[in-house]
Design an enzyme around this catalytic site. Structure first.
Site, PDB file in Angstrom:
ATOM      1  N   ASN A 143      -8.371  53.943  62.004  1.00 55.03           N
ATOM      2  CA  ASN A 143      -7.803  54.815  62.784  1.00 55.03           C
ATOM      3  C   ASN A 143      -8.068  56.383  62.422  1.00 55.03           C
ATOM      4  O   ASN A 143      -8.685  56.876  63.319  1.00 55.03           O
ATOM      5  CB  ASN A 143      -6.321  53.967  63.111  1.00 55.03           C
ATOM      6  CG  ASN A 143      -5.756  54.657  64.174  1.00 55.03           C
ATOM      7  OD1 ASN A 143      -6.120  55.322  64.927  1.00 55.03           O
ATOM      8  ND2 ASN A 143      -4.184  54.144  64.087  1.00 55.03           N
ATOM      9  N   CYS A 144      -7.006  56.299  62.150  1.00 56.57           N
ATOM     10  CA  CYS A 144      -6.957  58.454  61.390  1.00 56.57           C
ATOM     11  C   CYS A 144      -6.240  58.745  60.343  1.00 56.57           C
ATOM     12  O   CYS A 144      -6.374  57.469  58.975  1.00 56.57           O
ATOM     13  CB  CYS A 144      -4.763  58.534  62.372  1.00 56.57           C
ATOM     14  SG  CYS A 144      -3.926  56.990  62.144  1.00 56.57           S
ATOM     15  N   MET A 160      -0.621  61.189  60.557  1.00 54.99           N
ATOM     16  CA  MET A 160      -1.861  61.180  60.470  1.00 54.99           C
ATOM     17  C   MET A 160      -2.381  61.455  62.143  1.00 54.99           C
ATOM     18  O   MET A 160      -2.004  60.483  63.354  1.00 54.99           O
ATOM     19  CB  MET A 160      -2.718  60.085  59.652  1.00 54.99           C
ATOM     20  CG  MET A 160      -2.195  59.889  58.445  1.00 54.99           C
ATOM     21  SD  MET A 160      -3.038  57.891  58.329  1.00 54.99           S
ATOM     22  CE  MET A 160      -1.741  57.302  58.901  1.00 54.99           C
ATOM     23  N   CYS A 175      -1.254  62.115  65.399  1.00 50.79           N
ATOM     24  CA  CYS A 175       0.220  62.831  66.451  1.00 50.79           C
ATOM     25  C   CYS A 175       0.706  61.878  66.262  1.00 50.79           C
ATOM     26  O   CYS A 175       2.292  62.641  65.931  1.00 50.79           O
ATOM     27  CB  CYS A 175      -0.054  62.143  67.651  1.00 50.79           C
ATOM     28  SG  CYS A 175      -0.232  60.310  68.489  1.00 50.79           S
ATOM     29  N   SER A 193       1.332  58.853  63.722  1.00 46.07           N
ATOM     30  CA  SER A 193       1.237  57.629  63.588  1.00 46.07           C
ATOM     31  C   SER A 193       1.405  57.779  61.236  1.00 46.07           C
ATOM     32  O   SER A 193       0.239  58.909  60.537  1.00 46.07           O
ATOM     33  CB  SER A 193      -0.022  57.490  62.708  1.00 46.07           C
ATOM     34  OG  SER A 193      -0.557  56.065  61.785  1.00 46.07           O
ATOM     35  N   ASN A 216      -5.412  54.569  58.326  1.00 45.04           N
ATOM     36  CA  ASN A 216      -4.377  53.965  58.924  1.00 45.04           C
ATOM     37  C   ASN A 216      -5.348  52.486  59.692  1.00 45.04           C
ATOM     38  O   ASN A 216      -7.197  53.289  60.101  1.00 45.04           O
ATOM     39  CB  ASN A 216      -4.280  54.002  59.476  1.00 45.04           C
ATOM     40  CG  ASN A 216      -3.506  52.836  60.892  1.00 45.04           C
ATOM     41  OD1 ASN A 216      -3.746  52.396  62.051  1.00 45.04           O
ATOM     42  ND2 ASN A 216      -2.377  52.705  60.370  1.00 45.04           N
ATOM     43  N   TYR A 230       5.025  50.711  64.250  1.00 40.89           N
ATOM     44  CA  TYR A 230       4.547  51.559  64.657  1.00 40.89           C
ATOM     45  C   TYR A 230       4.848  51.788  66.569  1.00 40.89           C
ATOM     46  O   TYR A 230       4.813  50.838  67.840  1.00 40.89           O
ATOM     47  CB  TYR A 230       2.706  51.909  64.912  1.00 40.89           C
ATOM     48  CG  TYR A 230       1.829  52.733  65.286  1.00 40.89           C
ATOM     49  CD1 TYR A 230       2.408  54.384  64.961  1.00 40.89           C
ATOM     50  CD2 TYR A 230       0.803  52.573  66.926  1.00 40.89           C
ATOM     51  CE1 TYR A 230       0.938  55.043  65.366  1.00 40.89           C
ATOM     52  CE2 TYR A 230       0.109  53.432  67.320  1.00 40.89           C
ATOM     53  CZ  TYR A 230       0.158  54.874  66.471  1.00 40.89           C
ATOM     54  OH  TYR A 230      -0.089  55.925  67.154  1.00 40.89           O
ATOM     55  N   GLU A 268      -1.241  55.829  76.831  1.00 37.29           N
ATOM     56  CA  GLU A 268      -1.130  56.177  77.664  1.00 37.29           C
ATOM     57  C   GLU A 268      -1.654  56.349  78.326  1.00 37.29           C
ATOM     58  O   GLU A 268      -1.253  55.348  79.758  1.00 37.29           O
ATOM     59  CB  GLU A 268      -2.682  57.543  77.557  1.00 37.29           C
ATOM     60  CG  GLU A 268      -2.566  58.940  78.243  1.00 37.29           C
ATOM     61  CD  GLU A 268      -3.973  59.874  77.546  1.00 37.29           C
ATOM     62  OE1 GLU A 268      -4.413  60.617  78.273  1.00 37.29           O
ATOM     63  OE2 GLU A 268      -4.514  60.231  76.422  1.00 37.29           O
ATOM     64  N   GLY A 301       2.317  62.494  72.448  1.00 36.49           N
ATOM     65  CA  GLY A 301       2.462  63.353  70.724  1.00 36.49           C
ATOM     66  C   GLY A 301       1.194  64.335  71.303  1.00 36.49           C
ATOM     67  O   GLY A 301       1.692  65.514  70.245  1.00 36.49           O
TER      68      GLY A 301
END
Length: 719
Positions: free
Chosen positions: A172-173, A392, A394, A396, A415, A550, A555, A690
């Site tokens: 993910n990020c 990380m 916006c 996380s 993540n 989380y 969106e 975010g």
């Protein structure tokens, strides 16, 4: 009787379809394994005799299999199961073909609004979407258990980023370890990148590294300007030596060196800004990048860091030119400004930077603000110390981690992925029975747990070779070739996220009150949040995997969830009568509440969302009311860990209007000055989840944006 199909749609019950399906299987077995028409009709009568008004198509199929086996027709049952599976493959394949056709034709509302920072008409984006459609198809048919796929389709949970799941190496990020790669050198595409020796070079290399990292994962990523500050000093020393070699006076050398350094900082920041917005990753978009500005990260290079921060803010205030050559608000990079003692008080040494940040926020919607004071209070590591670090992407956030040297480590961590529970569906499924609510809640959380385990297990198969920039060359690690990333997935080095959405609607349905009421509604909401945290803790202790709660920035999924809820439960006033549900723990966008009350209330929920959260204040245009922005910033510092201001400064290319582009009753965007409705000639920037979005949104998100109420007035500006 109505039959609920796999996609949630209801159709009329048709016994002929049952008869046809069994007969197809009948024709493929020996005579002694066949059933008669009378037996088939008895199965149909049994189904009809259940007296159900609605029945899932899967339940009908399960009953048929059970009845065939109870008759001893095991071979027939096996053939029927094979027939059912084959039909499922065909059905899903047809769905995939249709999705590809809709994307290529460019007429699908879904693909054109799937992501407000992606333009589905551009070939690079289409290529990513085409790969994503294939990945999603493989994920659904082969990689996930059927009940998880079904729960995802129903909208009971959301398995995020299925379009990247087929590749076991993608996560993910990140918090990119830019310091390691710049100071120790790195490699991109087999080419060695040595340590730069001046700021401009470091900024250029940084953009290349960010693009390479972003192309090797699918979420947001963050760097800190602190890692670039040492190169400012290197540049200064080079300029100083140049003038010293000319036998100039000390004062002249320092003066000229500072002038040259200032120009290089301007050029370096401009290069960085242009390249981040013009480069395209393999995902078909600019890197989803956040840039941290935290003076407290360094003492040695604090002055150099302050110079970079100042220039970044100044250039962001100006903005970037659109096709007409007019300066507008760019979407990236997102800026994260950390509020601390030295920059929040009027007599603080760096208060001037906060004033500059306030001006930038008023005009360009960034930076967002992290409170060092609140973060040090809430992010406590195993040694009992507070920690402050950026998110990380916006929103996380990692959990605090102590490395083998006993020091906190943030950069180089990541993540693993997200699965989100639809809290509204849990509430509606319980029909306001609290005992049933907690039972269903437990079941759904376990479903999410198994889906997260699937994510973790798939990622654990990866070796460092699949993304060398990440795992071998310093962005996240310095593993050997062929070495497994398995250890980095355990014991808190990385996180994995249990997301949640629709807390407001969940609480409203169960208690009849909003979670803002400081009574039964808020009490129940906090209990729901604590229950999810307790589950994450339970899973973490059992598996040594850092599950973390989380606040999901859904969106397009907000629209999907809303439609699914209506199909399953009908229209319920105040709950399912909109085309969106409320993100995470947020106060609903339509609820009247002032900014300070909102931030104070949401701070309690933000603390219970350690894996990621952000709160916002919706404002009018505050360009001429910077004192109001400063007042909000100071309140954030004292009361909440992470927050942002959503201002409005759009542009119409048709008439030159600058201000707020509006949304009409049909959810169409238009210029209030000339009524221009051409999206290609409107520059609109809105905070979506975010990040700032600039490519317009789906129907559900557009309705949510339209219904946002202001959390502050703007009397000073109006005067």
């Amino acid at each position: 009787m109505k039959v609920i199909k796999r996609d949630g749609h209801m159709v009329d019950y048709c016994p002929e379809k049952i008869e046809k399906a069994i007969m197809k299987a009948n024709n493929e077995v020996e005579e002694e394994q066949q059933v008669s028409m009378t037996q088939i009709r008895n199965i149909i009568k049994y189904i009809e005799g259940l007296g159900k008004k609605r029945i899932l198509v899967e339940d009908i199929q399960d009953i048929i299999e059970m009845k065939l086996m109870s008759m001893g027709k095991y071979e027939l049952a096996k053939k029927y199961i094979t027939y059912r599976y084959t039909r499922e493959l065909v059905r899903r394949s047809n769905t995939t073909d249709l999705a590809i056709k809709e994307l290529i034709d460019g007429e699908s509302e879904y693909w054109n609004t799937e992501n407000s920072n992606k333009n589905a008409k551009v070939v690079t984006t289409q290529r990513d979407y085409l790969a994503g459609i294939t990945s999603t198809d493989i994920t659904r048919r082969f990689l996930l258990p059927e009940d998880i796929v079904q729960a995802h389709d129903d909208g009971r949970i959301h398995f995020h980023d299925a379009d990247y799941f087929a590749q076991n190496a993608l996560h993910n990020c990140d918090l990119i370890n830019l310091e390691d790669m710049l100071q120790n050198g790195t490699t991109i595409n087999g080419v060695m990148i040595e340590k730069p020796h001046r700021f401009l070079t470091a900024m250029t290399i940084a953009t290349q590294l960010i693009t390479a990292v972003s192309s090797s994962q699918y979420g947001g990523c963050t760097i800190t300007l602190t890692h670039l500050a040492p190169f400012v000093r290197e540049s200064y020393n080079r300029y100083l030596k140049k003038y010293q070699d000319r036998n100039l006076t000390k004062e002249q050398c320092e003066k000229f060196a500072k002038e040259d350094l200032h120009k290089e900082i301007v050029d370096g920041v401009q290069t960085f800004q242009y390249q981040i917005n013009s480069m395209t990753t393999t995902n078909g978009q600019a890197p989803f990048l956040s840039v941290c500005m935290y003076l407290g990260e360094t003492e040695e290079y604090k002055e150099e860091l302050a110079m970079i921060i100042e220039e970044v803010l100044k250039q962001r205030i100006v903005g970037m030119k659109n096709e007409k050559g007019v300066y507008v608000t760019p979407a990236f990079p997102k800026l994260l400004y950390v509020l601390e003692e030295d920059n929040i008080k009027e007599d603080g040494k760096y208060y001037y930077l906060t004033e500059l940040a306030a001006e930038c926020t008023a005009k360009r919607m960034v930076p967002d603000y992290i409170s060092e004071k609140i973060m040090l209070r809430d992010k406590i590591d195993k040694n009992g110390n507070g920690n402050c670090y950026p998110c990380m992407g916006c929103r996380s956030f990692l959990t605090p981690y102590i490395d083998e040297n006993g020091k906190p480590k943030y950069y180089g961590r990541f993540n693993q992925g997200v699965v989100t529970i639809n809290l509204v569906d849990v509430a509606l499924s319980s029909d306001k029975n609290f005992d049933d609510f907690w039972t269903i809640f437990e079941e759904r959380l376990e479903l999410c747990h198994r889906a997260l385990q699937a994510r973790h297990k798939r990622l654990s198969k990866a070796t460092s070779d699949v993304a060398p920039i990440l795992w071998q060359h310093g962005a996240l690690a310095r593993l050997k070739k062929g070495e497994s990333i398995h250890d980095l997935l355990h014991n808190g080095y990385s996180t994995i996220s249990l997301g949640y959405a629709g807390l407001y609607e969940c609480v409203k349905f169960m208690t009849g009150k909003s979670h803002t009421d400081n009574g039964e509604g808020k009490e129940f909401a906090l209990k729901v949040m604590q229950y999810m945290n307790d589950k994450c803790k339970e899973w973490k202790e059992a598996e040594a995997i850092d599950y973390s709660l989380y606040g999901t920035p859904i969106e397009s999924t907000t629209y999907k969830f809303a439609k699914g809820l209506r199909e399953r439960f009908g229209v319920i006033k105040g709950i399912t009568d909109r085309d969106y549900i409320t993100n995470s723990y947020h106060v609903p966008v339509f609820e009247e509440i002032d900014a300070f009350t909102k931030l104070k209330l949401e701070s309690e929920f933000q603390k219970l969302s350690p894996g990621g959260a952000i709160s916002y204040v919706e404002t009018p245009n505050l360009v001429n009311n910077i004192p109001a922005v400063m007042e909000l910033i100071k309140f954030i510092y004292d009361n909440i860990m992470y927050a942002e201001l959503n201002t409005k400064l759009d542009y119409c290319q048709e008439c030159g209007f600058t201000g707020e582009i509006l949304i009409d009753e049909n959810l169409e965007w238009y210029c209030p000055n000339c009524n221009n409705r051409d999206h290609d000639k409107l520059n609109v920037a809105r905070r979506t989840c975010g990040y700032i979005g600039a490519n317009f949104w789906n129907k559900g998100r557009t309705q949510e944006i339209k219904e946002r109420v202001m959390h502050i007035d703007n009397k000073d500006d109006e005067e």
